[in-house]
Design a protein around this motif. Structure first.
Motif, mmCIF file in Angstrom:
data_model
loop_
_atom_site.group_PDB
_atom_site.id
_atom_site.type_symbol
_atom_site.label_atom_id
_atom_site.label_comp_id
_atom_site.label_asym_id
_atom_site.label_seq_id
_atom_site.Cartn_x
_atom_site.Cartn_y
_atom_site.Cartn_z
ATOM 1 N N PRO A 73 -22.807 -47.038 44.979
ATOM 2 C CA PRO A 73 -21.974 -45.883 46.126
ATOM 3 C C PRO A 73 -22.372 -46.442 47.345
ATOM 4 O O PRO A 73 -22.957 -47.350 47.949
ATOM 5 C CB PRO A 73 -22.913 -44.655 45.510
ATOM 6 C CG PRO A 73 -24.322 -45.346 44.999
ATOM 7 C CD PRO A 73 -24.040 -46.421 44.327
ATOM 8 N N PRO A 74 -21.532 -45.759 48.384
ATOM 9 C CA PRO A 74 -21.769 -45.952 49.820
ATOM 10 C C PRO A 74 -22.992 -45.889 50.152
ATOM 11 O O PRO A 74 -23.851 -44.927 49.826
ATOM 12 C CB PRO A 74 -20.859 -45.063 50.574
ATOM 13 C CG PRO A 74 -19.754 -44.736 49.228
ATOM 14 C CD PRO A 74 -20.600 -44.779 48.159
ATOM 15 N N GLN A 75 -23.587 -46.800 51.037
ATOM 16 C CA GLN A 75 -25.247 -46.710 51.520
ATOM 17 C C GLN A 75 -24.902 -46.922 53.073
ATOM 18 O O GLN A 75 -24.176 -47.619 53.679
ATOM 19 C CB GLN A 75 -25.853 -48.030 51.030
ATOM 20 C CG GLN A 75 -26.107 -47.690 49.531
ATOM 21 C CD GLN A 75 -27.045 -46.632 48.997
ATOM 22 O OE1 GLN A 75 -28.195 -46.489 49.309
ATOM 23 N NE2 GLN A 75 -26.291 -45.474 48.734
ATOM 24 N N PRO A 91 -26.283 -41.304 48.763
ATOM 25 C CA PRO A 91 -27.424 -41.131 47.609
ATOM 26 C C PRO A 91 -28.591 -41.979 47.736
ATOM 27 O O PRO A 91 -28.214 -43.334 48.135
ATOM 28 C CB PRO A 91 -26.644 -41.290 46.373
ATOM 29 C CG PRO A 91 -25.482 -41.976 46.621
ATOM 30 C CD PRO A 91 -24.972 -41.814 48.097
ATOM 31 N N SER A 92 -29.702 -41.550 47.630
ATOM 32 C CA SER A 92 -30.927 -42.356 47.489
ATOM 33 C C SER A 92 -30.992 -43.021 46.204
ATOM 34 O O SER A 92 -30.899 -42.087 45.104
ATOM 35 C CB SER A 92 -32.121 -41.723 47.740
ATOM 36 O OG SER A 92 -32.156 -41.150 49.214
ATOM 37 N N LEU A 93 -31.125 -44.116 45.878
ATOM 38 C CA LEU A 93 -31.208 -45.016 44.818
ATOM 39 C C LEU A 93 -32.690 -45.189 44.426
ATOM 40 O O LEU A 93 -33.229 -45.436 45.196
ATOM 41 C CB LEU A 93 -30.211 -46.090 44.790
ATOM 42 C CG LEU A 93 -28.760 -45.914 45.068
ATOM 43 C CD1 LEU A 93 -27.973 -47.120 45.258
ATOM 44 C CD2 LEU A 93 -28.290 -44.762 44.183
ATOM 45 N N ILE A 94 -32.857 -45.325 43.154
ATOM 46 C CA ILE A 94 -34.040 -45.785 42.580
ATOM 47 C C ILE A 94 -34.288 -47.390 42.407
ATOM 48 O O ILE A 94 -33.056 -47.941 42.041
ATOM 49 C CB ILE A 94 -34.335 -45.235 40.972
ATOM 50 C CG1 ILE A 94 -34.308 -43.567 41.004
ATOM 51 C CG2 ILE A 94 -35.723 -45.826 40.555
ATOM 52 C CD1 ILE A 94 -34.147 -43.265 39.654
ATOM 53 N N PRO A 95 -35.310 -47.706 43.084
ATOM 54 C CA PRO A 95 -35.243 -49.340 43.239
ATOM 55 C C PRO A 95 -35.249 -49.893 41.842
ATOM 56 O O PRO A 95 -35.721 -49.490 40.796
ATOM 57 C CB PRO A 95 -36.823 -49.540 43.673
ATOM 58 C CG PRO A 95 -37.139 -48.281 44.317
ATOM 59 C CD PRO A 95 -36.561 -47.201 43.743
ATOM 60 N N TRP A 99 -28.083 -48.786 40.269
ATOM 61 C CA TRP A 99 -27.233 -47.318 40.929
ATOM 62 C C TRP A 99 -27.721 -46.191 40.262
ATOM 63 O O TRP A 99 -26.782 -45.316 40.042
ATOM 64 C CB TRP A 99 -25.790 -47.646 41.144
ATOM 65 C CG TRP A 99 -25.524 -49.156 41.627
ATOM 66 C CD1 TRP A 99 -25.821 -49.694 42.587
ATOM 67 C CD2 TRP A 99 -24.581 -49.924 40.895
ATOM 68 N NE1 TRP A 99 -25.439 -51.093 42.675
ATOM 69 C CE2 TRP A 99 -24.531 -51.254 41.726
ATOM 70 C CE3 TRP A 99 -23.539 -49.820 39.757
ATOM 71 C CZ2 TRP A 99 -23.812 -52.266 41.303
ATOM 72 C CZ3 TRP A 99 -22.934 -50.943 39.597
ATOM 73 C CH2 TRP A 99 -22.729 -52.124 40.191
ATOM 74 N N ALA A 100 -28.981 -46.062 39.856
ATOM 75 C CA ALA A 100 -29.416 -44.625 39.321
ATOM 76 C C ALA A 100 -29.903 -43.878 40.695
ATOM 77 O O ALA A 100 -30.628 -44.538 41.492
ATOM 78 C CB ALA A 100 -30.483 -44.711 38.269
ATOM 79 N N GLN A 101 -29.269 -42.545 40.876
ATOM 80 C CA GLN A 101 -29.895 -41.881 41.946
ATOM 81 C C GLN A 101 -31.347 -41.157 41.853
ATOM 82 O O GLN A 101 -31.585 -40.736 40.758
ATOM 83 C CB GLN A 101 -28.781 -40.601 42.192
ATOM 84 C CG GLN A 101 -29.140 -39.832 43.240
ATOM 85 C CD GLN A 101 -27.799 -38.826 43.301
ATOM 86 O OE1 GLN A 101 -26.768 -39.088 43.076
ATOM 87 N NE2 GLN A 101 -28.331 -37.699 44.089
ATOM 88 N N GLN A 102 -32.040 -40.898 42.819
ATOM 89 C CA GLN A 102 -33.305 -40.530 42.742
ATOM 90 C C GLN A 102 -33.030 -38.816 42.617
ATOM 91 O O GLN A 102 -32.216 -38.130 42.743
ATOM 92 C CB GLN A 102 -33.760 -40.547 44.246
ATOM 93 C CG GLN A 102 -34.513 -41.807 44.878
ATOM 94 C CD GLN A 102 -35.794 -42.329 44.096
ATOM 95 O OE1 GLN A 102 -36.473 -41.508 43.318
ATOM 96 N NE2 GLN A 102 -36.023 -43.437 44.426
#
Length: 175
Positions: A73-75, A91-95, A99-102
């Motif tokens: 997703p756009p960052q 969206p904040s992503l899980i490290p 591309w899984a969102q927090q």
């Protein structure tokens, strides 16, 4: 009284902290670092997970779904300034995930929580922004019942700091 203990007991009495520590089996009271950290007090519990499948399963036991994107997703771009409302759209992503969102602000067992995932850890926090109240403790007791179904390894304390009221740092609070 030394400076640390004075700071620790600035918002809640020793009896209150002892009572909370003995009522909660998983969550730990965190006394904010304060100052320029701009953090707040909270009740926290943390778990370790191995992979995205295990994290998905953990969240499912809490009635939550992991938001996963088909493509990146756009960052925000480094060095670019964004207004708050524009920045919130990213969206904040899980490290270390594809591309899984927090999870962020969520509802677990009818209680408001904040969930944040690291590379191999997931932390659940409860607070009233910068403070912890009796209502937060009651909410944590409810969430603890929902967490009983979890098979993830608990991290206790959630971070290695004396700011957590836990048996390792404050055995006098646990009777």
């Amino acid at each position: 009284m030394d400076r640390w203990k004075s700071y620790l007991l600035e918002s809640h009495s020793e009896d209150t902290l002892r009572s909370w520590a003995n009522r909660l089996s998983l969550f730990r009271f965190f006394r904010a670092y304060g100052g320029h950290a701009n953090d707040g007090d909270s009740l926290d519990v943390a778990f370790r997970y191995r992979d995205i499948e295990q994290l998905r399963g953990f969240l499912a036991t809490l009635g939550l779904s992991l938001v996963e994107y088909e493509e990146m997703p756009p960052q925000p771009e480094p060095g670019v300034s964004y207004r708050g409302d524009e920045f919130a759209k990213f969206p904040s992503l899980i490290p270390n995930t594809k591309w899984a969102q927090q999870p962020g602000h969520s509802i677990v067992a009818g209680q408001r929580v904040f969930i944040w995932c690291g590379i191999d850890t997931v932390k659940i926090s409860i607070s009233d922004d910068y403070w912890v109240s009796e209502e937060n403790v009651v909410a944590a007791e409810t969430v603890e019942r929902a967490l009983e179904a979890s098979n993830l390894e608990r991290i206790d304390p959630p971070a290695n700091t004396r700011n957590y009221i836990c048996p390792q740092h404050y055995p006098e609070y646990f009777g």
